[in-house]
Structure formats: C-alpha cells, structure tokens
Write an enzyme that holds these catalytic residues in place. Structure first.
Site, PDB file in Angstrom:
ATOM      1  N   LYS A  81       2.373   1.446   7.214  1.00 25.95           N
ATOM      2  CA  LYS A  81       2.656   0.671   6.000  1.00 25.95           C
ATOM      3  C   LYS A  81       2.813   1.684   4.874  1.00 25.95           C
ATOM      4  O   LYS A  81       1.844   2.330   4.483  1.00 25.95           O
ATOM      5  CB  LYS A  81       1.464  -0.252   5.758  1.00 25.95           C
ATOM      6  CG  LYS A  81       1.662  -1.249   4.645  1.00 25.95           C
ATOM      7  CD  LYS A  81       0.381  -2.057   4.482  1.00 25.95           C
ATOM      8  CE  LYS A  81       0.529  -3.076   3.397  1.00 25.95           C
ATOM      9  NZ  LYS A  81      -0.754  -3.347   2.722  1.00 25.95           N
ATOM     10  N   HIS A  86      -0.906  -5.454  -8.100  1.00 24.38           N
ATOM     11  CA  HIS A  86       0.097  -4.377  -8.070  1.00 24.38           C
ATOM     12  C   HIS A  86       1.193  -4.539  -9.118  1.00 24.38           C
ATOM     13  O   HIS A  86       2.139  -3.769  -9.153  1.00 24.38           O
ATOM     14  CB  HIS A  86       0.727  -4.266  -6.676  1.00 24.38           C
ATOM     15  CG  HIS A  86      -0.188  -3.624  -5.672  1.00 24.38           C
ATOM     16  ND1 HIS A  86       0.153  -3.424  -4.360  1.00 24.38           N
ATOM     17  CD2 HIS A  86      -1.442  -3.124  -5.805  1.00 24.38           C
ATOM     18  CE1 HIS A  86      -0.837  -2.835  -3.727  1.00 24.38           C
ATOM     19  NE2 HIS A  86      -1.827  -2.655  -4.584  1.00 24.38           N
ATOM     20  N   ASP A 142      -8.033  -5.156   5.933  1.00 19.21           N
ATOM     21  CA  ASP A 142      -7.971  -3.934   5.119  1.00 19.21           C
ATOM     22  C   ASP A 142      -9.290  -3.829   4.348  1.00 19.21           C
ATOM     23  O   ASP A 142     -10.194  -3.092   4.749  1.00 19.21           O
ATOM     24  CB  ASP A 142      -6.747  -4.025   4.190  1.00 19.21           C
ATOM     25  CG  ASP A 142      -6.677  -2.912   3.158  1.00 19.21           C
ATOM     26  OD1 ASP A 142      -7.441  -1.940   3.277  1.00 19.21           O
ATOM     27  OD2 ASP A 142      -5.865  -3.007   2.216  1.00 19.21           O
ATOM     28  N   GLU A 146      -2.194  -9.664   6.362  1.00 20.79           N
ATOM     29  CA  GLU A 146      -3.322  -8.773   6.044  1.00 20.79           C
ATOM     30  C   GLU A 146      -4.249  -9.465   5.034  1.00 20.79           C
ATOM     31  O   GLU A 146      -3.772 -10.155   4.120  1.00 20.79           O
ATOM     32  CB  GLU A 146      -2.735  -7.484   5.457  1.00 20.79           C
ATOM     33  CG  GLU A 146      -3.746  -6.404   5.117  1.00 20.79           C
ATOM     34  CD  GLU A 146      -3.017  -5.149   4.585  1.00 20.79           C
ATOM     35  OE1 GLU A 146      -1.892  -4.835   5.040  1.00 20.79           O
ATOM     36  OE2 GLU A 146      -3.580  -4.504   3.692  1.00 20.79           O
ATOM     37  N   SER A 163      -6.366  -2.091  -5.395  1.00 22.82           N
ATOM     38  CA  SER A 163      -7.148  -3.233  -4.900  1.00 22.82           C
ATOM     39  C   SER A 163      -8.073  -2.716  -3.798  1.00 22.82           C
ATOM     40  O   SER A 163      -7.859  -2.926  -2.628  1.00 22.82           O
ATOM     41  CB  SER A 163      -6.245  -4.370  -4.418  1.00 22.82           C
ATOM     42  OG  SER A 163      -5.540  -4.043  -3.257  1.00 22.82           O
ATOM     43  N   LYS A 200      -6.826   3.700   6.363  1.00 23.12           N
ATOM     44  CA  LYS A 200      -6.570   4.511   5.166  1.00 23.12           C
ATOM     45  C   LYS A 200      -7.623   5.605   5.172  1.00 23.12           C
ATOM     46  O   LYS A 200      -8.818   5.306   4.989  1.00 23.12           O
ATOM     47  CB  LYS A 200      -6.721   3.656   3.902  1.00 23.12           C
ATOM     48  CG  LYS A 200      -5.631   2.596   3.712  1.00 23.12           C
ATOM     49  CD  LYS A 200      -5.993   1.660   2.557  1.00 23.12           C
ATOM     50  CE  LYS A 200      -4.850   0.721   2.198  1.00 23.12           C
ATOM     51  NZ  LYS A 200      -5.292  -0.388   1.320  1.00 23.12           N
ATOM     52  N   HIS A 237      -0.452   3.811   3.401  1.00 20.20           N
ATOM     53  CA  HIS A 237      -0.474   4.462   2.091  1.00 20.20           C
ATOM     54  C   HIS A 237      -1.445   3.702   1.183  1.00 20.20           C
ATOM     55  O   HIS A 237      -2.032   2.708   1.586  1.00 20.20           O
ATOM     56  CB  HIS A 237       0.929   4.439   1.470  1.00 20.20           C
ATOM     57  CG  HIS A 237       1.444   3.042   1.186  1.00 20.20           C
ATOM     58  ND1 HIS A 237       2.603   2.801   0.502  1.00 20.20           N
ATOM     59  CD2 HIS A 237       0.959   1.807   1.496  1.00 20.20           C
ATOM     60  CE1 HIS A 237       2.804   1.501   0.380  1.00 20.20           C
ATOM     61  NE2 HIS A 237       1.822   0.883   0.978  1.00 20.20           N
ATOM     62  N   ARG A 238      -1.590   4.171  -0.066  1.00 22.07           N
ATOM     63  CA  ARG A 238      -2.299   3.430  -1.102  1.00 22.07           C
ATOM     64  C   ARG A 238      -1.279   3.071  -2.176  1.00 22.07           C
ATOM     65  O   ARG A 238      -0.196   3.649  -2.234  1.00 22.07           O
ATOM     66  CB  ARG A 238      -3.411   4.282  -1.748  1.00 22.07           C
ATOM     67  CG  ARG A 238      -4.448   4.835  -0.814  1.00 22.07           C
ATOM     68  CD  ARG A 238      -5.205   3.790  -0.043  1.00 22.07           C
ATOM     69  NE  ARG A 238      -5.855   2.758  -0.815  1.00 22.07           N
ATOM     70  CZ  ARG A 238      -7.163   2.579  -0.906  1.00 22.07           C
ATOM     71  NH1 ARG A 238      -7.981   3.403  -0.284  1.00 22.07           N
ATOM     72  NH2 ARG A 238      -7.671   1.566  -1.589  1.00 22.07           N
ATOM     73  N   SER A 239      -1.663   2.143  -3.062  1.00 16.74           N
ATOM     74  CA  SER A 239      -0.709   1.781  -4.121  1.00 16.74           C
ATOM     75  C   SER A 239      -0.465   2.981  -5.045  1.00 16.74           C
ATOM     76  O   SER A 239       0.657   3.237  -5.479  1.00 16.74           O
ATOM     77  CB  SER A 239      -1.207   0.580  -4.908  1.00 16.74           C
ATOM     78  OG  SER A 239      -2.505   0.805  -5.385  1.00 16.74           O
ATOM     79  N   GLU A 298       4.182  -0.280  -5.969  1.00 11.20           N
ATOM     80  CA  GLU A 298       4.628   0.246  -4.676  1.00 11.20           C
ATOM     81  C   GLU A 298       6.140   0.124  -4.528  1.00 11.20           C
ATOM     82  O   GLU A 298       6.688   0.244  -3.432  1.00 11.20           O
ATOM     83  CB  GLU A 298       3.923  -0.476  -3.523  1.00 11.20           C
ATOM     84  CG  GLU A 298       2.461  -0.103  -3.405  1.00 11.20           C
ATOM     85  CD  GLU A 298       1.768  -0.749  -2.208  1.00 11.20           C
ATOM     86  OE1 GLU A 298       2.445  -1.412  -1.395  1.00 11.20           O
ATOM     87  OE2 GLU A 298       0.548  -0.592  -2.108  1.00 11.20           O
ATOM     88  N   GLN A 335      -0.288 -10.419  -3.040  1.00 11.93           N
ATOM     89  CA  GLN A 335      -0.015  -9.024  -3.428  1.00 11.93           C
ATOM     90  C   GLN A 335       1.276  -8.464  -2.837  1.00 11.93           C
ATOM     91  O   GLN A 335       2.025  -7.789  -3.523  1.00 11.93           O
ATOM     92  CB  GLN A 335      -1.212  -8.165  -3.014  1.00 11.93           C
ATOM     93  CG  GLN A 335      -1.130  -6.723  -3.446  1.00 11.93           C
ATOM     94  CD  GLN A 335      -2.382  -5.962  -3.057  1.00 11.93           C
ATOM     95  OE1 GLN A 335      -3.410  -6.056  -3.732  1.00 11.93           O
ATOM     96  NE2 GLN A 335      -2.320  -5.214  -1.975  1.00 11.93           N
ATOM     97  N   GLU A 336       1.527  -8.731  -1.543  1.00  8.66           N
ATOM     98  CA  GLU A 336       2.688  -8.092  -0.916  1.00  8.66           C
ATOM     99  C   GLU A 336       3.418  -9.020   0.048  1.00  8.66           C
ATOM    100  O   GLU A 336       2.805  -9.581   0.945  1.00  8.66           O
ATOM    101  CB  GLU A 336       2.243  -6.838  -0.146  1.00  8.66           C
ATOM    102  CG  GLU A 336       1.627  -5.781  -1.047  1.00  8.66           C
ATOM    103  CD  GLU A 336       0.861  -4.717  -0.273  1.00  8.66           C
ATOM    104  OE1 GLU A 336       1.297  -4.348   0.834  1.00  8.66           O
ATOM    105  OE2 GLU A 336      -0.182  -4.267  -0.773  1.00  8.66           O
ATOM    106  N   ASP A 389       0.626  -9.280   2.802  1.00  8.83           N
ATOM    107  CA  ASP A 389      -0.727  -8.813   2.506  1.00  8.83           C
ATOM    108  C   ASP A 389      -1.218  -9.691   1.359  1.00  8.83           C
ATOM    109  O   ASP A 389      -0.774  -9.551   0.219  1.00  8.83           O
ATOM    110  CB  ASP A 389      -0.752  -7.333   2.098  1.00  8.83           C
ATOM    111  CG  ASP A 389      -2.175  -6.866   1.759  1.00  8.83           C
ATOM    112  OD1 ASP A 389      -3.112  -7.685   1.866  1.00  8.83           O
ATOM    113  OD2 ASP A 389      -2.346  -5.693   1.391  1.00  8.83           O
TER     114      ASP A 389
END
Ligand code: PGA
Ligand code: ZN
Length: 390
Positions: A357, A121, A281, A255, A16, A306, A334-336, A174, A130-131, A210
């Site tokens: 994160k 994700h 982000d 986020e 994303s 990031k 991190h990234r997915s 993730e 998403q999270e 997020d």
C-alpha cells in the site's frame, strides 16, 4: 557507514496513528532523536557487524529500555535498524531485497492505490472514510498493475470535474482526490472508474477501503460519527453498513472497519465475508502481541505492516512471519507523511508481502512504485506476481 558499506534511511510519520504504536520521537522531537543517535546509539554500534540485524535491533530495545520506544523514538530506531541492513547489503553490492530475502525472493506485490479520500488525510468538507483504494488483482506484471492504478486515479479525476461543480482538484496528503462528496457517492465513482479501466486494460481492478474507523469512533457515545454524511452508527450498524458495502461494490479489501479495540466486531465481520480481506492497521500496529490476540480470536484475515509502528526490522519481520503462518495476508505499507525513501519496496519483496500500500500520486509514493518497477526489470524472467488467493 561501515568498513565497506553505506546505508541511509529516513523514517516516515503517520497522521492517523494507532494508540499502541511505538512513540515516533523522544521528548524534544527530531533534534533530541539526532542527539540520541550520536551520543547513545552510535558509540554502542561501533564495532558490531551490520549483518547482525537481530543483535542491532535487540541493542536498540535495550538502549531504549521501554515497551514502545518512548526514550529514543520509534522513528530513530527505524532509521538505524534499516540503515544497518542497507549498509550490509551495500557491502555485498546487493540490492536490499536480495540481501534480506535471498535468491528465491522473486515475487512482486500488487500495489494497493489510494484514489480518493478524506478523514484525517484531508481538510474541509471531504468524505469521512479515509481512503477509497483500488487493487488491480488481475494484472500480470507489476508495471501494468501500477499503470492501471494511475488510469483509475485519472478517470476518477475526470468524473469529479464533470459531476462536482465545486471540485478544486484538491488532493489529500497521500495524493488521493479530496472532493466535497459523501461516502457512498465516492464509492460509486471509484467503482465506476474501476469497471471502465478494467474493460480497457483487460484485467480486473477492484475497489477497496481503509475506513480508519478509530478516527470516527466516539468512545463516550459508543458510536461512529460520520460528520460529512450527518450520521451516527453504533457497532452493530457499522457492521451492517460495511457488510452492505462489501456486497454491493464487490470490495476486495477493507482496512480498519472498526475501532482499534473492537476485536469482536472484526471477528464477526471476518466470519461473514467471502473473497474480501479484512485488514487490521490500528488494530494490530504491526505488533506480535496484538496479532496473536487477533489470531486467537479470528479477528481479521490480513494485517498492515508498517515498520515504524514497531520500530525495528526484526520486529516487523517477526510479525509478518507470524501473520503468514496463521494465514493472514501481510500488506506492507507507507505512512501518510512519507519521505522519498524507497526501502519498503524492497521489504515487500524480501518479506514476501503479496500487497504493498503505497499510493498512486506524488514523488514520495512514486519513489516506491518506481523502485518496484526496477526490481521487476532486474529479476527479468524470474519475476512473478505474488499469489493473492483472495
Ligand atoms: P497514517 O495512516 O496516517 O498513520 O500513516 C494511514 C493509514 O491509516 O493507513
Ligand atoms: Zn490504515
């Protein structure tokens, strides 16, 4: 490889991504990226000192010649930039965090862990958000913070098994659980698990989100589309919804509650909350220009860092430094699509980011968590948890 040091770094990928991010690969993909390193970058690097980080990073910009690393690829420059730092640290036989952060870098970040999720994700019928994350704000050490996150992940897994007949144990990219439930139900479960685990460990673990709202935003219809919940919300309704969630669940961090061009709503929400980080982000993409606009407009009070969103260590450091000076909490992330590289664990300590994160489950996430446990052990009595002051 330098005369007396060695550095090897792999770059992650995102699912994303923000529109204003560095372009990850040149046209032609990974093969072309490798070719660029061999034919264009390496000949220019030979003869430079690996310690000249700014010069190396400037050179990468020069060789690329665009605003967003379109020619050589942001992931190419990320790997070269970080490998140079690794090689320089190695030549001093020093861990990366000490080489970059100096002897005073002794603060461990709090791990922001991804417990349950959906959006881009995971596939199938999953929550739109998403999270669903947790932050163990009361932990006294990194190790106990990381353990608390694992406990919440396990507890949420058991609750899902009990309550959701069609739960397959599936997880997103993730490592977060990806069940077929609605957004509010997901938050109910994560927040229930947080309370139970907080009681067991004797310190507070708080829920966070997020929303990755750019993935929900429909530009033509000017609304956020929640497919799983069968709902649409315009910007005002989205603001009320998020504010309601923050109040109801005592969220400690949210986020990307709005899409990546809506600085105005970020500003409005930030002004209305107390004790909650509003983090950008896709909004900031680790970019100084976008962050300075955010600071000017009081949009958000926290930023995701990031490195591959901007392409070099120097760029990421400048953004982090600007954020801290303006009172924005930097959250290294991190990234997915992660690799087992561990370097962001060192960057968290070196850049003095109070939060990292990096997920809870999966070898590529644990690589960072374990590295931070090792850093904490290495620092011994000098190790401290960062100050959160949320
Ligand atoms: P990514 O984003 O999938 O682009 O890595 C993760 C996130 O939104 O934090
Ligand atoms: Zn995000």
């Amino acid at each position: 490889m330098t005369t007396d040091g060695f550095g090897r770094v792999s770059a992650p990928a995102g699912a994303s991504r923000g529109k204003a991010e560095a372009v990850p690969f040149p046209e032609g993909g990974v093969e072309e990226a490798v070719k660029k390193v061999k034919e264009l970058i390496a000949p220019e690097l030979i003869g430079l000192s690996a310690e000249e980080q700014e010069r190396i990073d400037d050179l990468l910009h020069e060789l690329d010649g665009t605003e967003n690393f379109r020619n050589i690829g942001g992931n190419t420059s990320y790997a070269v930039s970080l490998a140079a730092a690794e090689a320089a640290a190695d030549s001093y036989i020093m861990p990366l965090f000490q080489y970059l952060g100096g002897n005073l870098a002794n603060e461990l970040p709090y791990p922001l862990g991804n417990i349950l999720g959906g959006g881009k994700h995971a596939l199938g019928k999953v929550p739109d958000i998403q999270e669903f994350l947790v932050l163990p704000v009361g932990a006294k050490s990194f190790r106990e913070a990381a353990e608390a996150n694992v406990m919440v992940h396990r507890r949420v897994g058991s609750i899902l098994k009990k309550r959701c007949g069609d739960f397959t144990g599936g997880r997103g990219d993730e490592g977060a659980w990806a069940p077929n439930i609605g957004n509010d139900e997901a938050l109910d479960i994560v927040s229930e698990a947080c309370e139970e685990v907080s009681d067991e460990v004797g310190f507070k673990v708080r829920p966070a989100l997020d929303i990755a709202a750019s993935s929900l935003w429909n530009e033509e219809e000017k609304c956020y589309v929640y497919v799983r919940d069968g709902l649409r919300r315009d910007s005002g309704e989205q603001l009320d919804y998020v504010l309601g969630l923050i109040e109801k669940y005592g969220l400690v961090y949210v986020e990307d509650p709005f899409h990546e061009e809506d600085f105005e709503s970020f500003k409005e929400l930030t002004g209305k909350v107390n004790g909650c980080l509003i983090c950008g982000d896709d909004l900031f993409v680790t970019n100084v220009k976008r962050l300075s606009r955010g600071i000017k407009e009081s949009a958000g009070n926290s930023i995701i860092i990031k490195v591959n969103q901007v392409g070099t260590l120097t760029d990421a450091w400048r953004t982090t430094d600007m954020a801290r000076k303006a009172g924005y909490k930097p959250v290294i992330s991190h990234r997915s699509g992660e690799t087992t590289a561990f370097q962001i664990a060192h960057l968290a300590v070196a850049f003095r980011c109070p939060i990292i994160k990096t997920g809870v489950m999966g070898g590529e996430r644990i690589a960072k968590i374990n590295e931070l446990i090792r850093i904490e052990e290495l620092l011994g009595e000098r190790a401290r948890m960062a100050e959160l002051n949320i």
